[in-house]
Design a protein around this motif. Structure first.
Motif, PDB file in Angstrom:
ATOM      1  N   THR A 244      -7.920 -10.923   3.668  1.00  0.00           N
ATOM      2  CA  THR A 244      -6.472 -10.920   3.432  1.00  0.00           C
ATOM      3  C   THR A 244      -5.733 -10.296   4.611  1.00  0.00           C
ATOM      4  O   THR A 244      -4.730 -10.843   5.093  1.00  0.00           O
ATOM      5  N   GLY A 245      -6.213  -9.162   5.058  1.00  0.00           N
ATOM      6  CA  GLY A 245      -5.570  -8.509   6.191  1.00  0.00           C
ATOM      7  C   GLY A 245      -5.612  -9.366   7.446  1.00  0.00           C
ATOM      8  O   GLY A 245      -4.608  -9.481   8.167  1.00  0.00           O
TER       9      GLY A 245
ATOM     10  N   LEU B 136      -2.187  -2.329   1.936  1.00  0.00           N
ATOM     11  CA  LEU B 136      -2.704  -3.262   2.938  1.00  0.00           C
ATOM     12  C   LEU B 136      -1.581  -3.998   3.662  1.00  0.00           C
ATOM     13  O   LEU B 136      -1.659  -4.206   4.886  1.00  0.00           O
ATOM     14  N   VAL B 137      -0.535  -4.382   2.933  1.00  0.00           N
ATOM     15  CA  VAL B 137       0.527  -5.202   3.531  1.00  0.00           C
ATOM     16  C   VAL B 137       1.792  -4.407   3.798  1.00  0.00           C
ATOM     17  O   VAL B 137       2.834  -4.986   4.114  1.00  0.00           O
ATOM     18  N   GLY B 138       1.732  -3.088   3.703  1.00  0.00           N
ATOM     19  CA  GLY B 138       2.921  -2.262   3.793  1.00  0.00           C
ATOM     20  C   GLY B 138       3.609  -2.283   5.141  1.00  0.00           C
ATOM     21  O   GLY B 138       3.195  -2.954   6.096  1.00  0.00           O
ATOM     22  N   CYS B 139       4.687  -1.508   5.244  1.00  0.00           N
ATOM     23  CA  CYS B 139       5.549  -1.524   6.426  1.00  0.00           C
ATOM     24  C   CYS B 139       4.803  -1.133   7.695  1.00  0.00           C
ATOM     25  O   CYS B 139       4.978  -1.753   8.748  1.00  0.00           O
ATOM     26  N   THR B 140       3.985  -0.098   7.618  1.00  0.00           N
ATOM     27  CA  THR B 140       3.282   0.365   8.810  1.00  0.00           C
ATOM     28  C   THR B 140       2.344  -0.704   9.343  1.00  0.00           C
ATOM     29  O   THR B 140       2.285  -0.957  10.555  1.00  0.00           O
ATOM     30  N   ALA B 141       1.601  -1.355   8.443  1.00  0.00           N
ATOM     31  CA  ALA B 141       0.702  -2.426   8.876  1.00  0.00           C
ATOM     32  C   ALA B 141       1.489  -3.601   9.435  1.00  0.00           C
ATOM     33  O   ALA B 141       1.129  -4.174  10.477  1.00  0.00           O
ATOM     34  N   ALA B 142       2.563  -3.963   8.774  1.00  0.00           N
ATOM     35  CA  ALA B 142       3.339  -5.123   9.208  1.00  0.00           C
ATOM     36  C   ALA B 142       3.984  -4.901  10.574  1.00  0.00           C
ATOM     37  O   ALA B 142       4.114  -5.830  11.375  1.00  0.00           O
ATOM     38  N   ASP B 143       4.380  -3.665  10.866  1.00  0.00           N
ATOM     39  CA  ASP B 143       5.127  -3.386  12.090  1.00  0.00           C
ATOM     40  C   ASP B 143       4.259  -2.939  13.267  1.00  0.00           C
ATOM     41  O   ASP B 143       4.651  -3.115  14.423  1.00  0.00           O
ATOM     42  N   HIS B 144       3.093  -2.340  12.994  1.00  0.00           N
ATOM     43  CA  HIS B 144       2.368  -1.676  14.081  1.00  0.00           C
ATOM     44  C   HIS B 144       0.891  -2.057  14.186  1.00  0.00           C
ATOM     45  O   HIS B 144       0.190  -1.475  15.010  1.00  0.00           O
ATOM     46  N   ILE B 145       0.424  -2.998  13.396  1.00  0.00           N
ATOM     47  CA  ILE B 145      -1.006  -3.260  13.355  1.00  0.00           C
ATOM     48  C   ILE B 145      -1.532  -3.785  14.687  1.00  0.00           C
ATOM     49  O   ILE B 145      -2.709  -3.609  15.021  1.00  0.00           O
ATOM     50  N   ASN B 146      -0.682  -4.421  15.499  1.00  0.00           N
ATOM     51  CA  ASN B 146      -1.143  -4.966  16.778  1.00  0.00           C
ATOM     52  C   ASN B 146      -0.700  -4.129  17.972  1.00  0.00           C
ATOM     53  O   ASN B 146      -0.906  -4.523  19.124  1.00  0.00           O
TER      54      ASN B 146
ATOM     55  N   TRP C 234     -14.336  -5.583  -0.573  1.00  0.00           N
ATOM     56  CA  TRP C 234     -14.071  -5.267   0.837  1.00  0.00           C
ATOM     57  C   TRP C 234     -13.866  -6.544   1.641  1.00  0.00           C
ATOM     58  O   TRP C 234     -12.958  -6.627   2.477  1.00  0.00           O
ATOM     59  N   ILE C 235     -14.687  -7.538   1.392  1.00  0.00           N
ATOM     60  CA  ILE C 235     -14.548  -8.816   2.101  1.00  0.00           C
ATOM     61  C   ILE C 235     -13.184  -9.438   1.822  1.00  0.00           C
ATOM     62  O   ILE C 235     -12.511  -9.946   2.730  1.00  0.00           O
ATOM     63  N   LEU C 236     -12.751  -9.369   0.567  1.00  0.00           N
ATOM     64  CA  LEU C 236     -11.449  -9.934   0.211  1.00  0.00           C
ATOM     65  C   LEU C 236     -10.317  -9.189   0.897  1.00  0.00           C
ATOM     66  O   LEU C 236      -9.356  -9.810   1.390  1.00  0.00           O
TER      67      LEU C 236
END
Length: 457
Positions: free
Chosen positions: A16-17, A111-121, A10-12
């Protein structure tokens, strides 16, 4: 070390995220058109809250964040939620027997997919709802594999929370029933081959029980809204999404010829569409290209149909019987039904073309992802070298637990996109979240076919 391994993983995932979000500049708040409706949600009035176009879960979370650490923390909290979702998926796959390397590859792609890359913030529900959907799916994998009551309850709770964060995830109700049955059916078929069982094991009904429990909560919410604000629905929202598609599947004359009040609204819509220069079907109906419908959808939705249904007509029903928001929502719903009754063929054609659009659009988004693209190119280069040096390519090895993951990943995208296109175009921010497991499904196989290392044991 093995006892602490899940915590270390989980820490890793979290580190990473966080690192990727920081490097890509996604730890600063980004607002969109939807943001005010979440931030300014009327929590101080039950009636106003029930009449909001948003469900309460995300606005409540934002209000807590704003009152404690401030909204500037939203991107970081989104990252932590998504990292946790990816970690739960990894642990679920490991629990199914998948080797560590394959499970890490699958969860890492999430973790690094499109949704995270485009909308995480972004201060909106795209990222957190996708993360909660991953958690729901992972808990379903766990529950169907372990037959654990706490895991099943957690899955149902996660599904309810996901829906009340983003109602577009209502597809989870039928999906849990079908995916849960498929997962249990596969396990029980394997067990039956060994034990010659002929009775119906209880676990096969797990998915249906979970789906029913989630549906009861959702219907209970709808009944509560009916009692308080006279509207039986999860929110007074959605009909205009469909109308912005339907008005592009019929000719303007068809809109003008609709009966009753729908015809009055249809004439106003047809005139406004022409006045603003939108591309429209010909006199015989014809058909607009899928991309044209998609490009015009947002403007027609919020700039034509909704204001025309609200402004000239809303006051007719605003005499104490129903709230204006409900009156407008019902009026657009009647408008949609009138169009479908008059010309259902255009809508059916839209559904077929939207499936195609969703497939190639999602594939393009995944291929253009800044992390997935170099991985694809390196994979093709490695395959070319291997094909050149070896007379034959060896058999593909599928890791343990991959079948269950495949059932979840494939059924998830089918149900998700299938639900979206009923009322909206398969925009990238919708379809990418639906296909969130597919890169990991492929990556887990690739990882299983790489040379072994001690880390896999």
């Amino acid at each position: 070390m093995k006892r602490n391994a899940p915590a270390v993983r989980w820490i890793l995932f979290a580190l990473t995220g966080f690192t990727l979000a920081a490097v890509s500049g996604r730890l600063s708040v980004h607002t969109v058109n939807d943001t005010p409706s979440y931030v300014n949600y009327p929590l101080n009035s039950l009636t106003d809250a029930l009449l909001s176009i948003r469900t309460p879960a995300y606005p409540i979370a934002l209000s807590i964040i704003d009152a404690t650490v401030g909204l500037s923390w939203v991107p970081l909290l989104h990252v932590l939620l998504h990292a946790t979702a990816s970690w739960i998926l990894a642990e679920a796959l490991i629990g199914r027997g998948m080797p560590l390397r394959s499970a890490a590859a699958a969860a890492g792609c999430v973790l690094v997919g499109c949704t995270a890359a485009d909308h995480i913030n972004t201060v909106s529900t795209d990222a957190p709802a996708a993360s909660l959907g991953v958690i729901t799916a992972a808990l379903l994998i766990n529950a169907s594999g372990t037959r654990s009551t706490p895991q099943a309850i957690a899955c149902a709770v996660a599904a309810v929370l996901t829906i009340f964060v983003r109602p577009a995830y209502l597809f989870l109700i039928p999906w849990i029933a079908v995916a849960g049955w498929l997962l249990s059916h596969r396990r029980e078929a394997h067990n039956a081959a060994e034990t010659m069982e002929t009775t119906l094991p209880p676990s096969r009904r797990l998915g249906f029980k979970l789906a029913l429990s989630v549906a009861v909560v959702v219907v209970g919410w709808m009944c509560f809204r009916k009692l308080v604000v006279s509207d039986f629905g999860i929110a007074p929202f959605g009909h205009q999404n469909l109308s912005a598609i339907l008005v592009q599947t019929v000719s303007p004359q068809t809109l003008r010829d609709l009966p009753g009040e729908s015809g009055e609204l249809g004439r106003a819509v047809a005139d406004e569409l022409k006045r603003k220069g939108f591309q429209l079907p010909g006199p015989t109906g014809g058909s607009l290209p899928t991309l044209t419908i998609e490009e015009q959808w947002g403007q027609i939705n919020y700039g034509v149909v909704w204001p025309l249904a609200r402004d000239p007509f809303a006051q007719r029903d605003a005499v104490g019987l129903v709230a204006p928001q409900v009156a407008v929502h019902r009026r657009i719903g009647d408008f949609n039904r009138a169009i479908l009754s008059r010309s259902p063929g255009g809508y059916l054609r839209w559904l077929l073309l939207a499936v195609r659009r969703g497939v190639w659009g999602t594939a393009a988004n995944l291929a253009m992802h800044p992390i997935f693209l170099p991985m694809i190119l390196l994979g093709l280069l490695g395959l070319l070298i291997k094909a050149t040096k070896q007379p034959t390519l060896g058999p593909i090895v599928f890791p343990s637990g991959w079948n269950a993951f495949a059932v979840v990943a494939i059924s998830y995208v089918i149900f998700n996109v299938g639900f979206v296109i009923l009322s909206s175009p398969p925009l990238g921010r919708f379809a990418d979240a639906a296909a969130i497991f597919l890169p990991g499904l492929i990556a887990s196989v690739i990882a299983a076919n790489l040379p072994k290392s001690n880390a896999d044991h």
